[in-house]
Motif scaffolding. Structure first.
Motif, short mmCIF file in Angstrom:
data_model
loop_
_atom_site.label_atom_id
_atom_site.label_comp_id
_atom_site.label_asym_id
_atom_site.label_seq_id
_atom_site.Cartn_x
_atom_site.Cartn_y
_atom_site.Cartn_z
N GLU A 131 -42.24 31.33 -7.14
CA GLU A 131 -41.83 31.65 -5.77
C GLU A 131 -42.00 30.45 -4.85
N GLY A 132 -43.05 29.67 -5.08
CA GLY A 132 -43.23 28.45 -4.29
C GLY A 132 -42.13 27.44 -4.56
N ASN A 133 -41.75 27.30 -5.82
CA ASN A 133 -40.65 26.40 -6.16
C ASN A 133 -39.37 26.80 -5.45
N ILE A 134 -39.11 28.11 -5.44
CA ILE A 134 -37.89 28.62 -4.82
C ILE A 134 -37.92 28.42 -3.32
N THR A 135 -39.03 28.69 -2.71
CA THR A 135 -39.15 28.54 -1.25
C THR A 135 -38.94 27.09 -0.83
N ARG A 136 -39.57 26.15 -1.57
CA ARG A 136 -39.42 24.73 -1.25
C ARG A 136 -38.04 24.21 -1.61
N GLY A 137 -37.50 24.73 -2.70
CA GLY A 137 -36.22 24.23 -3.18
C GLY A 137 -36.35 22.95 -3.97
N THR A 138 -37.58 22.55 -4.28
CA THR A 138 -37.83 21.34 -5.07
C THR A 138 -38.79 21.68 -6.20
N TYR A 139 -38.51 21.17 -7.38
CA TYR A 139 -39.33 21.47 -8.56
C TYR A 139 -38.85 20.60 -9.71
N SER A 140 -39.66 20.53 -10.73
CA SER A 140 -39.29 19.84 -11.96
C SER A 140 -39.50 20.79 -13.13
N ASP A 167 -33.95 40.52 -3.79
CA ASP A 167 -34.33 39.10 -3.70
C ASP A 167 -33.09 38.20 -3.69
N PHE A 168 -32.07 38.60 -4.43
CA PHE A 168 -30.88 37.75 -4.52
C PHE A 168 -29.89 37.98 -3.37
N THR A 169 -30.30 38.79 -2.43
CA THR A 169 -29.48 38.96 -1.22
C THR A 169 -30.29 38.64 0.03
N GLY A 170 -31.52 38.17 -0.16
CA GLY A 170 -32.42 37.90 0.96
C GLY A 170 -32.39 36.46 1.42
N ALA A 171 -33.45 36.08 2.14
CA ALA A 171 -33.50 34.76 2.78
C ALA A 171 -33.54 33.61 1.78
N THR A 172 -34.11 33.86 0.60
CA THR A 172 -34.21 32.78 -0.39
C THR A 172 -33.12 32.85 -1.45
N ALA A 173 -32.08 33.62 -1.18
CA ALA A 173 -31.06 33.90 -2.21
C ALA A 173 -30.43 32.62 -2.77
N VAL A 174 -30.08 31.69 -1.91
CA VAL A 174 -29.41 30.47 -2.38
C VAL A 174 -30.32 29.68 -3.32
N ASN A 175 -31.55 29.44 -2.88
CA ASN A 175 -32.49 28.70 -3.72
C ASN A 175 -32.83 29.47 -5.00
N ARG A 176 -32.93 30.79 -4.88
CA ARG A 176 -33.28 31.62 -6.03
C ARG A 176 -32.18 31.56 -7.09
N LYS A 177 -30.94 31.64 -6.67
CA LYS A 177 -29.82 31.57 -7.61
C LYS A 177 -29.78 30.22 -8.31
N LYS A 178 -30.00 29.16 -7.55
CA LYS A 178 -30.01 27.83 -8.16
C LYS A 178 -31.15 27.70 -9.17
N TYR A 179 -32.29 28.25 -8.84
CA TYR A 179 -33.43 28.17 -9.75
C TYR A 179 -33.11 28.87 -11.06
N VAL A 180 -32.55 30.06 -10.99
CA VAL A 180 -32.19 30.79 -12.20
C VAL A 180 -31.19 29.99 -13.03
N GLN A 181 -30.19 29.43 -12.38
CA GLN A 181 -29.18 28.65 -13.10
C GLN A 181 -29.81 27.42 -13.75
#
Length: 365
Positions: A131-140, A167-181
C-alpha cells in the motif's frame, strides 16, 4: 506473530545453490545400495531426459501460456473493475497459480538463477509495504527486499481482498492498476527467462550430468523434494493451523488466502511432486532410480504414501480459514500423512540415494 518461512525463501533457496550435496558412495562391490545403478541396467540419461522433455519444460510452457491468459483477465478487470470480471479473473488466477505449483519442485538451474520462487511466491504478501508503494507511486520490484511485495501473493491480496473492487475505483486507482500490471509483467518475465534457458543450453547441461555428486540434477531434485515437503508441513498447512505456535492459528498467512484456494494449491503441489517422483508414470523417475538401487520396498512405500497424503488433503475443503474451524479432524489427519511422507523422502530416500539434505528447515525436525 509467526513469520512465515516463505519470507526467508531467498536465503534458503540461495543455500541450495552454494551448499554441497554429499554423495556417500561405497567402492566395495558388496554394497549394492550405493553401486552405480547403471550396473543394473538403469539409464540415468533416459530419466533426466524424461524429466526435461516430458515434465519440466512442458510445465514451464504451460505456466507461461497461463500467465498470458492471466494478464488478459487482469487487464479486463482493471478496465472495468466489477464483480463479474473479478469472478472471471479469480478462475484464471487460480488456474495460473495451480500451474505454478507444477514447477515449484523445479527451483534449480535457471529457476534458481532467476530466483523464480522468491519473486513469485513469497507469502504472505506484505500488504502494508504494498500500500505504501502504491500511495507513493515509486517502488522497485527487482531487489531482494521486494520479494514479499509481488508475485502471486501480492496479486492475491490486491485483486481479491474484501474491498478490492472499491480500491480500483478510489483515490489510488491509477497507481494501483499500474502496480498490478507491473507485478504481472515481472512474473511473466521471470517465467519466460526460465523457460528460455531450459529450451536453450541448460537442457543439455541437465541431461548430460548423470553423476550423483555435488550440484548434480539428482542431488538437486532430492533436496527439492524434501524442501517442498517441508513447505507443505509448515507454511502451506501446518503453521497457519497452529503447529509450532501452541495452537494459535494464523489463517491470513496461508497461500492463496484472499482467493480462498489454499487447499487446492497445496493439493496440486503434492500431486505435482508425486508426478515428478515417479517420472509421470510412463517414463523413468526417482521411484525407478530407487528400484535400481535395490530399494523396491522404499519406492513402493513412498508412492503409496503420496496417495495417502493427497487423498487426505482432498478431504479438507477450501477456504482453509473455514476448514480450520469446521474440519480440524481432517486437517490433523492430512498433517500426519504429510509428516510421514516428509520423513520417507527427507530421511529414507536421501539415505538410500546417498544424498545429504543440506538446506536448513524451519522447525528443526
Amino acid at each position: 506473530m509467526i513469520k512465515l518461512s516463505r519470507k526467508t525463501i531467498a536465503f534458503i533457496a540461495a543455500a541450495l545453490v552454494v551448499t554441497t550435496f554429499i554423495i556417500a558412495c561405497s567402492k566395495s562391490g558388496g554394497n549394492t545400495n550405493t553401486l552405480d545403478p547403471s550396473a543394473n541396467g538403469f539409464d540415468k540419461t533416459a530419466m533426466l531426459t524424461n524429466y526435461a522433455d516430458n515434465l519440466i519444460i512442458p510445465a514451464y510452457t504451460n505456466l507461461q501460456t497461463q500467465a498470458n491468459l492471466l494478464e488478459t483477465a487482469v487487464n479486463t478487470f482493471l478496465t472495468t473493475p466489477n464483480t463479474a470480471n473479478q469472478v472471471t479473473l479469480k478462475n484464471v488466477f487460480k488456474d495460473t497459480y495451480l500451474r505454478y505449483q507444477d514447477v515449484s519442485v523445479d527451483q534449480f538451474g535457471p529457476a534458481e538463477t532467476a530466483l523464480l520462487s522468491n519473486f513469485s511466491n513469497t507469502f504472505p504478501a506484505d500488504s502494508v509495504v504494498i500500500e505504501g508503494n502504491i500511495t507513493r507511486g515509486t517502488y522497485s520490484l527487482t531487489s531482494n527486499a521486494s520479494i514479499n511485495q509481488q508475485g502471486f501473493p501480492a496479486l492475491d491480496y490486491l485483486l481479491f481482498n474484501l474491498h478490492a473492487i472499491n480500491d480500483f475505483t478510489g483515490a489510488t486507482a491509477v497507481n494501483r492498476k499500474k502496480y498490478v500490471q507491473d507485478v504481472v509483467t515481472n512474473l511473466k518475465t521471470r517465467v519466460a527467462t526460465v523457460l528460455s534457458a531450459w529450451k536453450g543450453s541448460y537442457r543439455a547441461t541437465f541431461i548430460g550430468n548423470t553423476r550423483s555428486d555435488s550440484g548434480s540434477p539428482i542431488a538437486f531434485l532430492i533436496n527439492q523434494f524434501a524442501f517442498e515437503m517441508d513447505q507443505l508441513k509448515g507454511p502451506r498447512i501446518g503453521w497457519p493451523f497452529g503447529k509450532q505456535s501452541g495452537g494459535t492459528m494464523f489463517p491470513n498467512n496461508t497461500e492463496g488466502f484472499n482467493a480462498g484456494i489454499s487447499v487446492a494449491l497445496a493439493t496440486q503441489n503434492l500431486t505435482a511432486l508425486k508426478t515428478m517422483f515417479n517420472g509421470n508414470g510412463s517414463g523413468t523417475g526417482m521411484s525407478d532410480y530407487l528400484v535400481a538401487l535395490k530399494q523396491q520396498k522404499l519406492s513402493t512405500d513412498v508412492m503409496a504414501q503420496f496417495d495417502k497424503a493427497i487423498n487426505s488433503l482432498k478431504t479438507v475443503p477450501d477456504p482453509y480459514v473455514t476448514a480450520m474451524s469446521n474440519n480440524k479432524t481432517q486437517i490433523e489427519a492430512a498433517y500426519r500423512e504429510i509428516q510421514i511422507l516428509l520423513t520417507l523422502i527427507k530421511t529414507d530416500v536421501a539415505s538410500a540415494t546417498g544424498v545429504r539434505i543440506t538446506y536448513q528447515d524451519t522447525d528443526g525436525d
